[in-house]
Motif scaffolding. Sequence first.
Motif, PDB file in Angstrom:
ATOM      1  N   ARG A  98       6.682  -8.714  -4.721  1.00  0.00           N
ATOM      2  CA  ARG A  98       7.937  -8.293  -4.094  1.00  0.00           C
ATOM      3  C   ARG A  98       8.511  -7.023  -4.728  1.00  0.00           C
ATOM      4  O   ARG A  98       8.896  -6.094  -4.002  1.00  0.00           O
ATOM      5  N   PRO A  99       8.605  -6.916  -6.065  1.00  0.00           N
ATOM      6  CA  PRO A  99       9.153  -5.677  -6.639  1.00  0.00           C
ATOM      7  C   PRO A  99       8.310  -4.449  -6.294  1.00  0.00           C
ATOM      8  O   PRO A  99       8.852  -3.360  -6.062  1.00  0.00           O
ATOM      9  N   PHE A 100       6.996  -4.617  -6.243  1.00  0.00           N
ATOM     10  CA  PHE A 100       6.122  -3.502  -5.888  1.00  0.00           C
ATOM     11  C   PHE A 100       6.320  -3.109  -4.431  1.00  0.00           C
ATOM     12  O   PHE A 100       6.376  -1.921  -4.090  1.00  0.00           O
ATOM     13  N   GLN A 101       6.428  -4.105  -3.551  1.00  0.00           N
ATOM     14  CA  GLN A 101       6.654  -3.825  -2.134  1.00  0.00           C
ATOM     15  C   GLN A 101       7.989  -3.107  -1.932  1.00  0.00           C
ATOM     16  O   GLN A 101       8.073  -2.159  -1.139  1.00  0.00           O
ATOM     17  N   ALA A 102       9.010  -3.542  -2.660  1.00  0.00           N
ATOM     18  CA  ALA A 102      10.315  -2.879  -2.566  1.00  0.00           C
ATOM     19  C   ALA A 102      10.207  -1.426  -3.018  1.00  0.00           C
ATOM     20  O   ALA A 102      10.758  -0.515  -2.377  1.00  0.00           O
ATOM     21  N   TRP A 103       9.490  -1.207  -4.120  1.00  0.00           N
ATOM     22  CA  TRP A 103       9.313   0.160  -4.627  1.00  0.00           C
ATOM     23  C   TRP A 103       8.555   1.018  -3.615  1.00  0.00           C
ATOM     24  O   TRP A 103       8.913   2.183  -3.385  1.00  0.00           O
ATOM     25  N   GLU A 104       7.524   0.447  -2.971  1.00  0.00           N
ATOM     26  CA  GLU A 104       6.745   1.220  -2.016  1.00  0.00           C
ATOM     27  C   GLU A 104       7.571   1.563  -0.778  1.00  0.00           C
ATOM     28  O   GLU A 104       7.450   2.669  -0.220  1.00  0.00           O
ATOM     29  N   ILE A 105       8.416   0.634  -0.334  1.00  0.00           N
ATOM     30  CA  ILE A 105       9.306   0.936   0.788  1.00  0.00           C
ATOM     31  C   ILE A 105      10.241   2.082   0.419  1.00  0.00           C
ATOM     32  O   ILE A 105      10.417   3.037   1.197  1.00  0.00           O
ATOM     33  N   ARG A 106      10.843   2.008  -0.759  1.00  0.00           N
ATOM     34  CA  ARG A 106      11.748   3.089  -1.186  1.00  0.00           C
ATOM     35  C   ARG A 106      11.010   4.418  -1.277  1.00  0.00           C
ATOM     36  O   ARG A 106      11.533   5.468  -0.890  1.00  0.00           O
ATOM     37  N   ARG A 107       9.798   4.385  -1.796  1.00  0.00           N
ATOM     38  CA  ARG A 107       9.003   5.616  -1.924  1.00  0.00           C
ATOM     39  C   ARG A 107       8.697   6.197  -0.544  1.00  0.00           C
ATOM     40  O   ARG A 107       8.720   7.418  -0.353  1.00  0.00           O
ATOM     41  N   THR A 108       8.404   5.332   0.403  1.00  0.00           N
ATOM     42  CA  THR A 108       8.141   5.793   1.768  1.00  0.00           C
ATOM     43  C   THR A 108       9.383   6.436   2.377  1.00  0.00           C
ATOM     44  O   THR A 108       9.319   7.539   2.937  1.00  0.00           O
ATOM     45  N   LEU A 109      10.510   5.758   2.258  1.00  0.00           N
ATOM     46  CA  LEU A 109      11.748   6.296   2.821  1.00  0.00           C
ATOM     47  C   LEU A 109      12.103   7.634   2.195  1.00  0.00           C
ATOM     48  O   LEU A 109      12.574   8.553   2.874  1.00  0.00           O
ATOM     49  N   SER A 110      11.849   7.771   0.894  1.00  0.00           N
ATOM     50  CA  SER A 110      12.125   9.033   0.205  1.00  0.00           C
ATOM     51  C   SER A 110      11.255  10.168   0.747  1.00  0.00           C
ATOM     52  O   SER A 110      11.713  11.310   0.859  1.00  0.00           O
ATOM     53  N   ALA A 111      10.003   9.849   1.094  1.00  0.00           N
ATOM     54  CA  ALA A 111       9.109  10.871   1.637  1.00  0.00           C
ATOM     55  C   ALA A 111       9.631  11.419   2.960  1.00  0.00           C
ATOM     56  O   ALA A 111       9.432  12.596   3.277  1.00  0.00           O
ATOM     57  N   PHE A 112      10.297  10.576   3.743  1.00  0.00           N
ATOM     58  CA  PHE A 112      10.866  11.019   5.019  1.00  0.00           C
ATOM     59  C   PHE A 112      12.187  11.763   4.815  1.00  0.00           C
ATOM     60  O   PHE A 112      12.492  12.711   5.550  1.00  0.00           O
ATOM     61  N   GLU A 113      12.948  11.328   3.831  1.00  0.00           N
ATOM     62  CA  GLU A 113      14.268  11.922   3.607  1.00  0.00           C
ATOM     63  C   GLU A 113      14.179  13.402   3.295  1.00  0.00           C
ATOM     64  O   GLU A 113      15.085  14.174   3.640  1.00  0.00           O
ATOM     65  N   GLN A 114      13.104  13.846   2.657  1.00  0.00           N
ATOM     66  CA  GLN A 114      12.986  15.266   2.314  1.00  0.00           C
ATOM     67  C   GLN A 114      12.873  16.152   3.560  1.00  0.00           C
ATOM     68  O   GLN A 114      13.071  17.365   3.486  1.00  0.00           O
ATOM     69  N   PHE A 115      12.570  15.524   4.708  1.00  0.00           N
ATOM     70  CA  PHE A 115      12.507  16.265   5.976  1.00  0.00           C
ATOM     71  C   PHE A 115      13.700  15.937   6.871  1.00  0.00           C
ATOM     72  O   PHE A 115      13.695  16.239   8.061  1.00  0.00           O
ATOM     73  N   GLY A 116      14.708  15.303   6.292  1.00  0.00           N
ATOM     74  CA  GLY A 116      15.915  14.981   7.037  1.00  0.00           C
ATOM     75  C   GLY A 116      15.755  13.826   8.003  1.00  0.00           C
ATOM     76  O   GLY A 116      16.554  13.693   8.944  1.00  0.00           O
ATOM     77  N   VAL A 117      14.738  12.979   7.777  1.00  0.00           N
ATOM     78  CA  VAL A 117      14.465  11.857   8.682  1.00  0.00           C
ATOM     79  C   VAL A 117      15.016  10.572   8.093  1.00  0.00           C
ATOM     80  O   VAL A 117      14.667  10.191   6.970  1.00  0.00           O
ATOM     81  N   ASP A 118      15.856   9.911   8.860  1.00  0.00           N
ATOM     82  CA  ASP A 118      16.407   8.610   8.484  1.00  0.00           C
ATOM     83  C   ASP A 118      15.603   7.546   9.222  1.00  0.00           C
ATOM     84  O   ASP A 118      15.716   7.402  10.438  1.00  0.00           O
ATOM     85  N   VAL A 119      14.782   6.809   8.498  1.00  0.00           N
ATOM     86  CA  VAL A 119      13.866   5.848   9.113  1.00  0.00           C
ATOM     87  C   VAL A 119      14.608   4.576   9.507  1.00  0.00           C
ATOM     88  O   VAL A 119      15.260   3.944   8.675  1.00  0.00           O
ATOM     89  N   ARG A 120      14.502   4.214  10.772  1.00  0.00           N
ATOM     90  CA  ARG A 120      15.078   2.947  11.241  1.00  0.00           C
ATOM     91  C   ARG A 120      14.019   2.011  11.797  1.00  0.00           C
ATOM     92  O   ARG A 120      14.281   0.819  11.984  1.00  0.00           O
ATOM     93  N   SER A 121      12.813   2.529  12.088  1.00  0.00           N
ATOM     94  CA  SER A 121      11.736   1.715  12.659  1.00  0.00           C
ATOM     95  C   SER A 121      10.558   1.662  11.686  1.00  0.00           C
ATOM     96  O   SER A 121      10.292   2.622  10.954  1.00  0.00           O
ATOM     97  N   TRP A 122       9.833   0.541  11.712  1.00  0.00           N
ATOM     98  CA  TRP A 122       8.767   0.329  10.738  1.00  0.00           C
ATOM     99  C   TRP A 122       7.624  -0.460  11.365  1.00  0.00           C
ATOM    100  O   TRP A 122       7.838  -1.341  12.186  1.00  0.00           O
ATOM    101  N   ARG A 123       6.412  -0.111  10.945  1.00  0.00           N
ATOM    102  CA  ARG A 123       5.221  -0.916  11.247  1.00  0.00           C
ATOM    103  C   ARG A 123       4.325  -0.868  10.021  1.00  0.00           C
ATOM    104  O   ARG A 123       3.912   0.208   9.592  1.00  0.00           O
TER     105      ARG A 123
END
Length: 254
Positions: A98-123
């Motif tokens: 669980r902690p690793f999965q949480a970290w990976e989700i945060r890392r993914t969201l951060s990768a999008f944020e640098q392009f101004g993308v706010d992620v609301r959908s996931w697969r």
Amino acid sequence: MTVHLTGDVHHMSLDTRDQAHMDGTEMEAAVEYAEIAADHGVPVTLFVTGKAMREEPDHARTLAAIEGVELGGHDYYAFGTPVHKLWRGLTGSWNGPRPFQAWEIRRTLSAFEQFGVDVRSWRDHAYRHDANTAPLLATYGVTHLSDAVEPAGEPRDEDGLRVVPVNTPPDHEHVYHAFRTPEFVAEDGFEGPFGTESVTADEWVEWVLDCVDDVETATVLAHPACMELADEFAAFEELCERLSDEDCRHLGDC
């Protein structure tokens, strides 16, 4: 009737069997895919790995700027790390602790944020998720999850998220392309929710559209890589043209 046209995009360092047959990258294919859809006025939701956004920032920036494109999360590593493999061997879960999965989700969201993308959908990659996935995604602001293949399935609310199943035959498992030849399919033994059948890309379009007619909210999965490899986007263009008269929306608007 509402239609969500979606696709999954992976980093090239994942080194998949499809990628071995491509002249360019999946991100390059995604740009062409998005431009075709935009030409027909069809919005698309592309689920992209965080690592693909990091590896190809120019293409990520281009995708984020194309009108009609919603970018969603598709994990960061697509389960390719030693942590994922060790955890899968120990527990059967692909997602890691669980902690690793949480970290990976945060890392993914951060990768999008640098392009101004706010992620609301996931697969999740390969539709893999566990009991921690939905609660963690909701914690980090994701609102929609499209992580299951369910013939005739309809959107519903579960675990604090809007769950939107893929309810038409996914292209990767049911379209002849690249390594997935008739000979390969005959020996592979794959069977999914839509059965064992694989067809040509143009036959798949007709199959998808028949399924679209049978549901209130249709979610189509057409990978940019598969659509390029099958017939250089000819079937995908036909699909977009046929869907252009439908009420097509981003998955995050469901």
